[in-house]
Design a protein around this motif. Structure first.
Motif, PDB file in Angstrom:
ATOM      1  N   ARG A 252       0.833  -1.204   0.000  1.00 38.24           N
ATOM      2  CA  ARG A 252       0.000   0.000   0.000  1.00 38.24           C
ATOM      3  C   ARG A 252       0.870   1.258   0.000  1.00 38.24           C
ATOM      4  O   ARG A 252       0.556   2.240  -0.688  1.00 38.24           O
ATOM      5  CB  ARG A 252      -0.912  -0.003   1.232  1.00 38.24           C
ATOM      6  N   ILE A 253       1.953   1.225   0.766  1.00 41.51           N
ATOM      7  CA  ILE A 253       2.851   2.383   0.818  1.00 41.51           C
ATOM      8  C   ILE A 253       3.526   2.599  -0.529  1.00 41.51           C
ATOM      9  O   ILE A 253       3.715   3.746  -0.972  1.00 41.51           O
ATOM     10  CB  ILE A 253       3.893   2.218   1.940  1.00 41.51           C
ATOM     11  N   GLU A 254       3.879   1.506  -1.224  1.00 46.37           N
ATOM     12  CA  GLU A 254       4.467   1.649  -2.556  1.00 46.37           C
ATOM     13  C   GLU A 254       3.473   2.273  -3.528  1.00 46.37           C
ATOM     14  O   GLU A 254       3.845   3.119  -4.349  1.00 46.37           O
ATOM     15  CB  GLU A 254       4.946   0.293  -3.088  1.00 46.37           C
ATOM     16  N   LEU A 255       2.213   1.856  -3.443  1.00 46.74           N
ATOM     17  CA  LEU A 255       1.187   2.445  -4.308  1.00 46.74           C
ATOM     18  C   LEU A 255       0.993   3.927  -3.990  1.00 46.74           C
ATOM     19  O   LEU A 255       0.838   4.756  -4.894  1.00 46.74           O
ATOM     20  CB  LEU A 255      -0.135   1.689  -4.143  1.00 46.74           C
ATOM     21  N   ALA A 256       0.999   4.245  -2.691  1.00 47.54           N
ATOM     22  CA  ALA A 256       0.866   5.653  -2.296  1.00 47.54           C
ATOM     23  C   ALA A 256       2.058   6.459  -2.792  1.00 47.54           C
ATOM     24  O   ALA A 256       1.903   7.584  -3.285  1.00 47.54           O
ATOM     25  CB  ALA A 256       0.749   5.747  -0.777  1.00 47.54           C
ATOM     26  N   ALA A 257       3.273   5.882  -2.687  1.00 46.59           N
ATOM     27  CA  ALA A 257       4.474   6.590  -3.138  1.00 46.59           C
ATOM     28  C   ALA A 257       4.409   6.873  -4.635  1.00 46.59           C
ATOM     29  O   ALA A 257       4.808   7.953  -5.097  1.00 46.59           O
ATOM     30  CB  ALA A 257       5.718   5.758  -2.803  1.00 46.59           C
ATOM     31  N   GLN A 258       3.895   5.911  -5.400  1.00 37.67           N
ATOM     32  CA  GLN A 258       3.766   6.143  -6.842  1.00 37.67           C
ATOM     33  C   GLN A 258       2.843   7.317  -7.128  1.00 37.67           C
ATOM     34  O   GLN A 258       3.156   8.190  -7.949  1.00 37.67           O
ATOM     35  CB  GLN A 258       3.241   4.894  -7.532  1.00 37.67           C
ATOM     36  N   ARG A 259       1.711   7.371  -6.435  1.00 31.81           N
ATOM     37  CA  ARG A 259       0.770   8.469  -6.680  1.00 31.81           C
ATOM     38  C   ARG A 259       1.337   9.805  -6.219  1.00 31.81           C
ATOM     39  O   ARG A 259       1.067  10.848  -6.824  1.00 31.81           O
ATOM     40  CB  ARG A 259      -0.564   8.165  -6.004  1.00 31.81           C
ATOM     41  N   LEU A 260       2.153   9.776  -5.179  1.00 30.30           N
ATOM     42  CA  LEU A 260       2.816  11.009  -4.754  1.00 30.30           C
ATOM     43  C   LEU A 260       3.810  11.492  -5.809  1.00 30.30           C
ATOM     44  O   LEU A 260       4.001  12.692  -5.991  1.00 30.30           O
ATOM     45  CB  LEU A 260       3.541  10.779  -3.426  1.00 30.30           C
ATOM     46  N   ARG A 261       4.434  10.546  -6.517  1.00 30.27           N
ATOM     47  CA  ARG A 261       5.417  10.908  -7.542  1.00 30.27           C
ATOM     48  C   ARG A 261       4.770  11.433  -8.804  1.00 30.27           C
ATOM     49  O   ARG A 261       5.296  12.351  -9.445  1.00 30.27           O
ATOM     50  CB  ARG A 261       6.288   9.686  -7.905  1.00 30.27           C
ATOM     51  N   VAL A 262       3.638  10.853  -9.205  1.00 33.83           N
ATOM     52  CA  VAL A 262       3.130  11.119 -10.559  1.00 33.83           C
ATOM     53  C   VAL A 262       1.822  11.901 -10.590  1.00 33.83           C
ATOM     54  O   VAL A 262       1.357  12.249 -11.676  1.00 33.83           O
ATOM     55  CB  VAL A 262       2.946   9.795 -11.339  1.00 33.83           C
ATOM     56  N   SER A 263       1.206  12.169  -9.435  1.00 38.60           N
ATOM     57  CA  SER A 263      -0.077  12.864  -9.463  1.00 38.60           C
ATOM     58  C   SER A 263      -0.084  14.037  -8.498  1.00 38.60           C
ATOM     59  O   SER A 263       0.812  14.174  -7.654  1.00 38.60           O
ATOM     60  CB  SER A 263      -1.218  11.906  -9.093  1.00 38.60           C
ATOM     61  N   GLU A 296       7.124  15.335   2.478  1.00 38.47           N
ATOM     62  CA  GLU A 296       8.553  15.473   2.208  1.00 38.47           C
ATOM     63  C   GLU A 296       8.962  14.584   1.043  1.00 38.47           C
ATOM     64  O   GLU A 296       9.786  14.974   0.204  1.00 38.47           O
ATOM     65  CB  GLU A 296       9.360  15.108   3.462  1.00 38.47           C
ATOM     66  N   TYR A 297       8.391  13.383   0.975  1.00 37.83           N
ATOM     67  CA  TYR A 297       8.696  12.470  -0.142  1.00 37.83           C
ATOM     68  C   TYR A 297       8.276  13.102  -1.465  1.00 37.83           C
ATOM     69  O   TYR A 297       9.025  13.065  -2.443  1.00 37.83           O
ATOM     70  CB  TYR A 297       7.966  11.154   0.074  1.00 37.83           C
ATOM     71  N   ARG A 298       7.100  13.712  -1.501  1.00 38.12           N
ATOM     72  CA  ARG A 298       6.627  14.358  -2.732  1.00 38.12           C
ATOM     73  C   ARG A 298       7.545  15.516  -3.117  1.00 38.12           C
ATOM     74  O   ARG A 298       7.897  15.680  -4.293  1.00 38.12           O
ATOM     75  CB  ARG A 298       5.187  14.839  -2.545  1.00 38.12           C
ATOM     76  N   ARG A 299       7.964  16.310  -2.155  1.00 41.06           N
ATOM     77  CA  ARG A 299       8.856  17.442  -2.449  1.00 41.06           C
ATOM     78  C   ARG A 299      10.199  16.937  -2.987  1.00 41.06           C
ATOM     79  O   ARG A 299      10.743  17.491  -3.943  1.00 41.06           O
ATOM     80  CB  ARG A 299       9.077  18.288  -1.192  1.00 41.06           C
ATOM     81  N   ARG A 300      10.727  15.889  -2.369  1.00 40.28           N
ATOM     82  CA  ARG A 300      12.012  15.351  -2.792  1.00 40.28           C
ATOM     83  C   ARG A 300      11.939  14.796  -4.216  1.00 40.28           C
ATOM     84  O   ARG A 300      12.839  15.003  -5.025  1.00 40.28           O
ATOM     85  CB  ARG A 300      12.445  14.251  -1.822  1.00 40.28           C
TER      86      ARG A 300
END
Length: 319
Positions: A252-263, A296-300
């Motif tokens: 679930r965290i990996e899926l969330a990380a993907q959406r933070l990166r691309v959306s 912070e992950y999205r900003r990075r």
């Protein structure tokens, strides 16, 4: 859902082919630890592969292929007594031509690498051995041979779109090599691939990947594999390296990380999409797994993307 397809798609798996290399006589070429997963195939001749930290060299025959899954220095050579030359200057000196080492051209190697997203090591690579050798002489390697022959044909003939086709074929080759590894060593290592080799664990993995936001219990996942809760928990831990619900949290965290990166979706929207009832619940789990907050992950990631998009000097790939 196919968990391996999910992971490879989530990681944005891409192939990058290099110019290849010819060699002859007594020779040795030393390569720095690669960025991503390195592969080479011997299209003509034979040689040896020595990898930092491994005790014995691997003999590579014509048609063989190998994946170097960890960032380790390695040397390709025909003669253990040959003094290795560094790959970087060799490729620089070749310019637009084909790098060559030694006397004659009795050996031809084609190589490249696979790049993944920043979570690849946790999701996939840590569970693999440092080197996967796919010998051409084995029946299971026929699909790998086919992919390599098609790549070679694209690069030799150079029809329209050949580079793109060859890179997609290389990803096909990667999947076939991972299948070969699973068939040959189903109990080797731990992680996603080891879990997929166990039919009981694979059934639970497919269920979680099909409906990641569903509030799964161990009992429901056990029913998917027609076993008891205790059997699933033990086999999941043994093969995947963690419990089924721990795996679900990490996916679930990996899926969330993907959406933070691309959306540009809000944290609340992402939380609901991946199975968390609130933004704070997602943030707590995200920081526990990744060590950083979602914001912070999205900003990075946005900063890294801006740097990557900026024009800069081109770099020469080695090998």
């Amino acid at each position: 859902m196919d968990p391996l397809e999910d992971v490879l798609a989530l990681l944005g798996t891409r192939a990058h082919l290099s110019t290849g290399m010819t060699a002859g006589g007594s020779w040795a070429v030393r390569f720095e630890p690669p960025d991503g997963v390195k592969f080479n195939t011997v299209r003509r001749g034979r040689c040896f592969l020595s990898v930092e930290g491994l005790t014995a060299p691997i003999a590579l025959e014509e048609g063989d292929c190998f994946l170097l899954t960890h960032p380790l220095a390695f040397t390709l050579f025909s003669d253990p007594h040959a003094v290795p030359v560094d790959a970087g200057p060799l490729w620089t000196a070749a310019g637009d031509g084909l790098p060559h080492v030694g006397d004659g051209v009795d050996t031809f190697l084609l190589g490249g690498r696979f790049s993944f997203g920043d979570r690849a090591r946790v999701l996939l690579l840590d569970g693999l051995p440092p080197v996967i050798h796919a010998p051409a002489g084995t029946g299971e390697a026929s699909a790998v041979r086919w992919a390599l022959e098609q790549i070679d044909a694209e690069l030799q003939g150079r029809p329209i779109g050949s580079t793109l086709v060859a890179e997609h074929l290389a990803v096909v080759m990667l999947i076939h090599i991972l299948r070969l590894h699973l068939a040959r060593e189903p109990r080797a290592g731990s992680g996603l691939l080891a879990g997929l080799a166990d039919p009981v664990v694979a059934a639970a993995l497919r269920s979680m990947h099909a409906r990641p936001a569903y509030p799964w219990t161990v009992a429901e996942l056990a029913r998917a594999g027609a076993v008891s809760r205790s059997t699933l928990a033990a086999r999941f831990k043994e093969t995947a390296g963690l419990g089924p619900l721990d795996y679900l949290t990490r996916w679930r965290i990996e899926l969330a990380a993907q959406r933070l990166r691309v959306s540009d979706d809000t944290l609340a929207t992402i939380a609901l999409a991946v199975g968390y009832g609130s933004e704070s619940a997602l943030s707590t789990a995200f920081k526990r797994i990744t060590g950083t907050s979602p914001r912070e992950y999205r900003r990075r990631c946005a900063g890294a993307a801006a740097v990557e998009a900026a024009p800069g000097p081109a770099s020469q790939a080695a090998g």
